[in-house]
Design a protein around this motif. Structure first.
Motif: not given
Length: 325
Positions: A105, A111, A203-204, A262, A265
């Protein structure tokens, strides 16, 4: 899971000879990366910078894409994707595994990228660990004991917890809201959607409240929604976009949200890279999500399409309401 325990029995009986193949090889690789102790997949959400983990968990399935593949491993916050060039043949859904991974990260709210280094069935690694532990115990019994440095150990533990998120506290709140918007959803599916929104947003590096606003406008949280133009599922992905994002089943909530977040992002990153102010980044990213980045590029901003302009206003209105603005 019964087959896992049955498989473990001959491995334990065979002793060092059986474990010396994949089990000890996995343990040696984990040791070579300086990793001590297995963790659950939830620890991956808290990484800052680059770190290596030995993850123990159960797989939820895998995705095969044009440029590689991904392994979905279960976590309390929702399935987590681990990128890999290919998926081992033995690895199928509901497999208890050990994964040696590298998690990255770059920024605090950026992300999280997770890459597979090595994988092995938990039954195999567990058998090898039992043998290693047995040998270590015998060695310790022969060696003089040393007092533990409690102060140093506590300091290291505190340092690893300097940045902690609590997605589990947010999931039931999101799930309750989702159920109110679509009462046809089961509690299980609402929780599945909420957990996936939070997990993939983490995550993103996307604000989960922006994702929730998009889902409200796109489908009203209906996983089976299909538009007249063929857009599918929660995030209303077009077939070509779904393939581009590596989505195999756009009507599966987790799969769809993976592609939806995703894609969002990608748009946010691209427009931020151009140096725009954040409010303009949001407008352009939403316009690109609705009409395509090509349309935004051709018109030098939000396209003059009534549908797209209304879409941007609706989503931003909900988003700012969620922010309390």
């Amino acid at each position: 899971m019964r087959s896992v325990f049955i498989l473990a029995l001959p491995l334990l009986a065979a002793g060092a000879r059986a474990a010396d193949e994949p089990g000890l090889a996995y343990i040696r690789k984990v040791k070579a990366y300086g990793v001590k102790g297995a963790v659950t997949a939830d620890a991956l959400n808290n990484v800052k910078g680059t770190a290596f983990f030995d993850v123990r968990g159960v797989t939820n399935g895998s995705l095969r894409m044009e440029n590689g593949a991904g392994i979905l491993i279960g976590a309390k916050s929702g399935p987590i994707m681990v990128d890999t060039p290919s998926v081992p043949e033995w690895l199928v859904a509901e497999t208890e595994v050990r994964l040696l991974v590298r998690a990255e990260r770059a920024e605090e709210y950026g992300e999280v990228r997770i890459f597979l280094i090595a994988a092995a069935p938990q039954a195999v690694v567990g058998a090898a660990e039992a043998i290693v532990s047995s040998k270590a115990a015998k060695a310790v019994a022969k060696a003089p004991s040393k007092p533990a440095n409690i102060a140093q150990r506590g300091h290291r533990q505190a340092a690893r917890r300097e940045w902690v998120l609590a997605p589990n506290d947010v999931t039931p709140i999101y799930a309750q809201f989702i159920r109110k918007q679509n009462s046809k959803l089961s509690d299980r599916e609402a929780n599945r959607i909420a957990a996936s929104v939070i997990n993939y947003s983490l995550r993103y590096g996307v604000d989960a409240r922006l994702v929730m606003a998009i889902l409200m406008v796109e489908s009203g949280f209906d996983p089976g929604a299909t538009s007249r133009s063929g857009a599918m599922g929660l995030g209303q992905l077009m077939p070509g976009t779904a393939r581009w994002m590596g989505v195999r089943n756009a009507y599966d909530s987790v799969d769809n949200l993976y592609g939806c977040i995703k894609l969002l992002s990608v748009h946010l990153r691209d427009y931020r890279a151009k140096g725009h102010a954040e409010d303009k980044v949001l407008r352009l990213a939403l316009a690109a999500y609705n009409a395509g980045a090509g349309a935004v590029r051709r018109h030098g901003g939000v396209p003059p399409y009534r549908e797209t302009q209304r879409y941007v206003v609706k989503v931003l209105g909900l988003y700012y309401a969620f922010l309390g603005a």
